[in-house]
Design a protein around this motif. Structure first.
Motif, PDB file in Angstrom:
ATOM      1  N   ALA A 195      34.331  49.645  42.702  1.00 16.91           N
ATOM      2  CA  ALA A 195      33.801  48.505  41.959  1.00 16.91           C
ATOM      3  C   ALA A 195      34.543  48.312  40.636  1.00 16.91           C
ATOM      4  CB  ALA A 195      32.310  48.704  41.695  1.00 16.91           C
ATOM      5  N   HIS A 196      34.897  49.411  39.974  1.00 17.22           N
ATOM      6  CA  HIS A 196      35.633  49.308  38.717  1.00 17.22           C
ATOM      7  C   HIS A 196      37.055  48.808  38.971  1.00 17.22           C
ATOM      8  CE1 HIS A 196      32.892  52.377  36.414  1.00 17.22           C
ATOM      9  NE2 HIS A 196      32.211  51.474  37.102  1.00 17.22           N
ATOM     10  N   LEU A 197      37.670  49.291  40.041  1.00 18.00           N
ATOM     11  CA  LEU A 197      39.009  48.828  40.391  1.00 18.00           C
ATOM     12  C   LEU A 197      38.994  47.336  40.730  1.00 18.00           C
ATOM     13  CD1 LEU A 197      41.978  49.463  40.939  1.00 18.00           C
ATOM     14  CD2 LEU A 197      41.332  50.114  43.272  1.00 18.00           C
ATOM     15  N   ALA A 198      37.963  46.904  41.451  1.00 17.60           N
ATOM     16  CA  ALA A 198      37.836  45.487  41.782  1.00 17.60           C
ATOM     17  C   ALA A 198      37.671  44.644  40.517  1.00 17.60           C
ATOM     18  CB  ALA A 198      36.656  45.271  42.727  1.00 17.60           C
ATOM     19  N   ALA A 199      36.892  45.151  39.556  1.00 20.58           N
ATOM     20  CA  ALA A 199      36.720  44.434  38.298  1.00 20.58           C
ATOM     21  C   ALA A 199      38.033  44.335  37.534  1.00 20.58           C
ATOM     22  CB  ALA A 199      35.667  45.135  37.443  1.00 20.58           C
ATOM     23  N   LEU A 200      38.835  45.402  37.570  1.00 17.68           N
ATOM     24  CA  LEU A 200      40.113  45.402  36.875  1.00 17.68           C
ATOM     25  C   LEU A 200      41.077  44.403  37.501  1.00 17.68           C
ATOM     26  CD1 LEU A 200      41.880  46.606  34.692  1.00 17.68           C
ATOM     27  CD2 LEU A 200      42.378  48.530  36.208  1.00 17.68           C
ATOM     28  N   ILE A 201      41.110  44.358  38.817  1.00 18.77           N
ATOM     29  CA  ILE A 201      41.979  43.395  39.502  1.00 18.77           C
ATOM     30  C   ILE A 201      41.501  41.964  39.235  1.00 18.77           C
ATOM     31  CG2 ILE A 201      42.737  42.593  41.775  1.00 18.77           C
ATOM     32  CD1 ILE A 201      42.678  45.521  42.678  1.00 18.77           C
ATOM     33  N   ALA A 202      40.181  41.783  39.172  1.00 25.06           N
ATOM     34  CA  ALA A 202      39.643  40.453  38.860  1.00 25.06           C
ATOM     35  C   ALA A 202      40.087  40.012  37.464  1.00 25.06           C
ATOM     36  CB  ALA A 202      38.118  40.474  38.950  1.00 25.06           C
ATOM     37  N   ILE A 203      40.112  40.942  36.514  1.00 23.33           N
ATOM     38  CA  ILE A 203      40.597  40.622  35.168  1.00 23.33           C
ATOM     39  C   ILE A 203      42.049  40.140  35.229  1.00 23.33           C
ATOM     40  CG2 ILE A 203      41.201  41.612  32.922  1.00 23.33           C
ATOM     41  CD1 ILE A 203      38.843  43.535  33.306  1.00 23.33           C
ATOM     42  N   CYS A 204      42.870  40.838  36.000  1.00 21.07           N
ATOM     43  CA  CYS A 204      44.279  40.444  36.134  1.00 21.07           C
ATOM     44  C   CYS A 204      44.403  39.035  36.695  1.00 21.07           C
ATOM     45  CB  CYS A 204      45.024  41.446  37.017  1.00 21.07           C
ATOM     46  SG  CYS A 204      45.153  43.113  36.316  1.00 21.07           S
ATOM     47  N   VAL A 205      43.584  38.721  37.695  1.00 24.45           N
ATOM     48  CA  VAL A 205      43.610  37.377  38.283  1.00 24.45           C
ATOM     49  C   VAL A 205      43.183  36.335  37.247  1.00 24.45           C
ATOM     50  CG1 VAL A 205      42.604  35.885  40.059  1.00 24.45           C
ATOM     51  CG2 VAL A 205      43.230  38.243  40.618  1.00 24.45           C
ATOM     52  N   ILE A 206      42.120  36.647  36.497  1.00 24.06           N
ATOM     53  CA  ILE A 206      41.623  35.710  35.479  1.00 24.06           C
ATOM     54  C   ILE A 206      42.678  35.480  34.398  1.00 24.06           C
ATOM     55  CG2 ILE A 206      39.940  35.442  33.622  1.00 24.06           C
ATOM     56  CD1 ILE A 206      37.915  36.904  35.420  1.00 24.06           C
ATOM     57  N   TRP A 207      43.286  36.552  33.909  1.00 25.13           N
ATOM     58  CA  TRP A 207      44.277  36.399  32.836  1.00 25.13           C
ATOM     59  C   TRP A 207      45.535  35.702  33.340  1.00 25.13           C
ATOM     60  CZ3 TRP A 207      43.650  41.882  30.208  1.00 25.13           C
ATOM     61  CH2 TRP A 207      42.501  41.851  29.406  1.00 25.13           C
ATOM     62  N   ALA A 208      45.925  35.940  34.589  1.00 26.77           N
ATOM     63  CA  ALA A 208      47.064  35.216  35.149  1.00 26.77           C
ATOM     64  C   ALA A 208      46.733  33.729  35.263  1.00 26.77           C
ATOM     65  CB  ALA A 208      47.440  35.793  36.511  1.00 26.77           C
ATOM     66  N   GLY A 209      45.515  33.426  35.697  1.00 28.70           N
ATOM     67  CA  GLY A 209      45.097  32.035  35.810  1.00 28.70           C
ATOM     68  C   GLY A 209      45.018  31.329  34.479  1.00 28.70           C
ATOM     69  N   ASN A 210      44.892  32.096  33.393  1.00 26.81           N
ATOM     70  CA  ASN A 210      44.812  31.477  32.069  1.00 26.81           C
ATOM     71  C   ASN A 210      46.105  30.760  31.705  1.00 26.81           C
ATOM     72  OD1 ASN A 210      43.341  30.934  29.634  1.00 26.81           O
ATOM     73  ND2 ASN A 210      44.585  32.483  28.605  1.00 26.81           N
ATOM     74  N   PHE A 211      47.251  31.239  32.209  1.00 28.50           N
ATOM     75  CA  PHE A 211      48.504  30.524  31.966  1.00 28.50           C
ATOM     76  C   PHE A 211      48.451  29.135  32.601  1.00 28.50           C
ATOM     77  CE2 PHE A 211      49.908  34.931  31.368  1.00 28.50           C
ATOM     78  CZ  PHE A 211      50.699  34.815  30.236  1.00 28.50           C
ATOM     79  N   ILE A 212      47.902  29.052  33.818  1.00 25.15           N
ATOM     80  CA  ILE A 212      47.759  27.766  34.495  1.00 25.15           C
ATOM     81  C   ILE A 212      46.771  26.878  33.731  1.00 25.15           C
ATOM     82  CG2 ILE A 212      47.149  26.615  36.644  1.00 25.15           C
ATOM     83  CD1 ILE A 212      49.608  28.316  36.944  1.00 25.15           C
ATOM     84  N   ALA A 213      45.650  27.479  33.329  1.00 30.20           N
ATOM     85  CA  ALA A 213      44.620  26.707  32.621  1.00 30.20           C
ATOM     86  C   ALA A 213      45.165  26.136  31.320  1.00 30.20           C
ATOM     87  CB  ALA A 213      43.402  27.589  32.350  1.00 30.20           C
ATOM     88  N   ALA A 214      45.852  26.968  30.542  1.00 34.63           N
ATOM     89  CA  ALA A 214      46.378  26.493  29.263  1.00 34.63           C
ATOM     90  C   ALA A 214      47.438  25.419  29.467  1.00 34.63           C
ATOM     91  CB  ALA A 214      46.958  27.668  28.477  1.00 34.63           C
ATOM     92  N   ALA A 215      48.320  25.626  30.452  1.00 36.45           N
ATOM     93  CA  ALA A 215      49.350  24.614  30.719  1.00 36.45           C
ATOM     94  C   ALA A 215      48.722  23.300  31.171  1.00 36.45           C
ATOM     95  CB  ALA A 215      50.321  25.132  31.776  1.00 36.45           C
ATOM     96  N   THR A 216      47.616  23.371  31.912  1.00 35.79           N
ATOM     97  CA  THR A 216      46.902  22.163  32.334  1.00 35.79           C
ATOM     98  C   THR A 216      46.271  21.461  31.141  1.00 35.79           C
ATOM     99  OG1 THR A 216      46.417  23.129  34.505  1.00 35.79           O
ATOM    100  CG2 THR A 216      45.032  21.291  33.787  1.00 35.79           C
ATOM    101  N   ALA A 217      45.647  22.233  30.262  1.00 34.24           N
ATOM    102  CA  ALA A 217      44.941  21.649  29.118  1.00 34.24           C
ATOM    103  C   ALA A 217      45.889  20.940  28.164  1.00 34.24           C
ATOM    104  CB  ALA A 217      44.152  22.725  28.389  1.00 34.24           C
ATOM    105  N   VAL A 218      47.080  21.532  27.920  1.00 30.41           N
ATOM    106  CA  VAL A 218      47.978  20.931  26.928  1.00 30.41           C
ATOM    107  C   VAL A 218      48.704  19.712  27.475  1.00 30.41           C
ATOM    108  CG1 VAL A 218      48.283  23.075  25.640  1.00 30.41           C
ATOM    109  CG2 VAL A 218      49.855  22.549  27.515  1.00 30.41           C
ATOM    110  N   ARG A 219      48.440  19.340  28.730  1.00 24.81           N
ATOM    111  CA  ARG A 219      48.923  18.046  29.212  1.00 24.81           C
ATOM    112  C   ARG A 219      48.154  16.901  28.564  1.00 24.81           C
ATOM    113  NH1 ARG A 219      49.777  18.295  35.804  1.00 24.81           N
ATOM    114  NH2 ARG A 219      51.945  19.058  35.781  1.00 24.81           N
ATOM    115  N   SER A 220      46.888  17.133  28.278  1.00 24.82           N
ATOM    116  CA  SER A 220      46.041  16.083  27.700  1.00 24.82           C
ATOM    117  C   SER A 220      45.715  16.347  26.240  1.00 24.82           C
ATOM    118  CB  SER A 220      44.743  15.960  28.508  1.00 24.82           C
ATOM    119  OG  SER A 220      44.997  15.671  29.869  1.00 24.82           O
ATOM    120  N   LEU A 221      45.543  17.616  25.889  1.00 21.67           N
ATOM    121  CA  LEU A 221      45.237  18.002  24.508  1.00 21.67           C
ATOM    122  C   LEU A 221      46.488  18.610  23.888  1.00 21.67           C
ATOM    123  CD1 LEU A 221      41.825  19.752  25.212  1.00 21.67           C
ATOM    124  CD2 LEU A 221      42.101  17.549  24.045  1.00 21.67           C
ATOM    125  N   GLU A 222      46.786  18.238  22.671  1.00 20.13           N
ATOM    126  CA  GLU A 222      47.941  18.831  22.017  1.00 20.13           C
ATOM    127  C   GLU A 222      47.669  20.319  21.769  1.00 20.13           C
ATOM    128  OE1 GLU A 222      50.109  15.523  19.440  1.00 20.13           O
ATOM    129  OE2 GLU A 222      47.946  15.551  19.079  1.00 20.13           O
TER     130      GLU A 222
END
Length: 300
Positions: free
Chosen positions: A4-31
């Motif tokens: 369960a702890h390993l799964a949580a750690l991998i989930a963190i990696c997925v979330i933080w990797a997705g943050n690059f996509i999220a931020a790049a998406t947001a700055v298309r509309s918001l400076e």
């Protein structure tokens, strides 16, 4: 480590990797600076109840850590994502904050490293040079400079964060948001005219869920879960898994953003990740050498 702890750690990696996509998406509309301000405002709104005054003598360390890890790090990397034609190079180059942190620990804290760690740091920076020779990166050297500056301030902030005592994770995140908002808001007002721009972004624009993802998912959930894990496991046992973040970010960039990383970017990225892994494992080995003699004793 329990499954369960390993799964949580991998989930963190997925979330933080997705943050690059999220931020790049947001700055298309918001400076980018405006987006950074809104992100911190949402974090502060949710974590304000956790604000606690730091101990006496901690203000300088707290202020420096927050400005470096908050305003400077996030502001620069979001500007880089706004200007960059891809996500992969940004995600890879950000990893050099680990060897930079090691070098700053030597300069500022007097820590000592051997030739193996020095070779690992050299390998990581050699990877940066190879990435810099990629045609896509050569066409946007301003992005390269912004990401490296962001990585430096993240590393410097990490050094000062280690000096902060008596401040919990959520309290630190709340202070990070509060102390970063003022200089960033002034910068946004000077450079980006957010009062005119933000109201023009439609409510159904993907920038808003991307903002929520970045603030709630990557910051509060991601960092909160990571802190929960390092309270239960040696930090040097947890951190090697974080090298999944740039790998997953590159994959997401290819699948979602349409990135097509060239051979130099991939080779340089491999060298950077190998150097970071080497630095991390060396730190773990040195930690074991220090701790084991002190903890050895009869077993119950």
């Amino acid at each position: 480590m329990p499954v369960a702890h390993l799964a949580a750690l991998i989930a963190i990696c997925v979330i933080w990797a997705g943050n690059f996509i999220a931020a790049a998406t947001a700055v298309r509309s918001l400076e980018p600076v405006t987006f950074t301000v809104l992100r911190f405002a949402l974090v502060l709104a949710l974590l304000a109840p956790f604000l606690r005054l730091p101990r006496r003598g901690q203000w300088l360390n707290l202020l420096t850590a927050c400005w470096c890890m908050g305003a400077l790090h996030f502001g620069l990397v979001f500007v880089a994502l706004d200007r960059s034609a891809d996500i992969s190079s940004v995600a890879i180059l950000m990893q050099v904050y680990v060897p930079i942190s090691t070098l700053l620990a030597v300069v500022l804290l007097g820590e000592r490293i051997g030739w193996r760690s020095s070779a690992a740091i050299a390998l990581a920076f050699a990877g940066v040079l190879v990435v810099g020779l990629d045609p896509l990166v050569l066409a946007q050297l301003d992005v390269l400079a912004l990401v490296l500056a962001s990585a430096f301030f993240l590393a410097l902030g990490t050094i000062f964060m280690r000096r902060v005592q008596g401040v919990g994770l959520f309290s630190f995140q709340a202070w990070n948001a509060l102390l970063s908002i003022v200089p960033l808001a002034l910068l946004a007002a000077w450079m980006e005219s957010p009062v005119e721009r933000v109201p023009t972004v439609a409510l159904d624009d993907p920038a808003w869920p991307a903002l929520a993802y970045s603030a709630i998912g990557a910051s509060i959930v991601g960092h909160g879960t990571f802190y929960w894990l390092v309270q239960r496991h040696e930090i040097n046992r947890v951190t090697p898994y974080l090298l999944l973040v740039p790998v997953l970010a590159v994959v997401m960039g290819m699948l979602v953003w349409g990135d097509r990383p060239g051979p130099r970017l991939l080779l340089g990225g491999l060298l950077v990740i190998a150097g970071v892994l080497w630095v991390t494992l060396r730190a773990r080995w040195r930690g074991r050498r220090t701790v084991e003699p002190e903890t050895a004793g009869p077993q119950a």
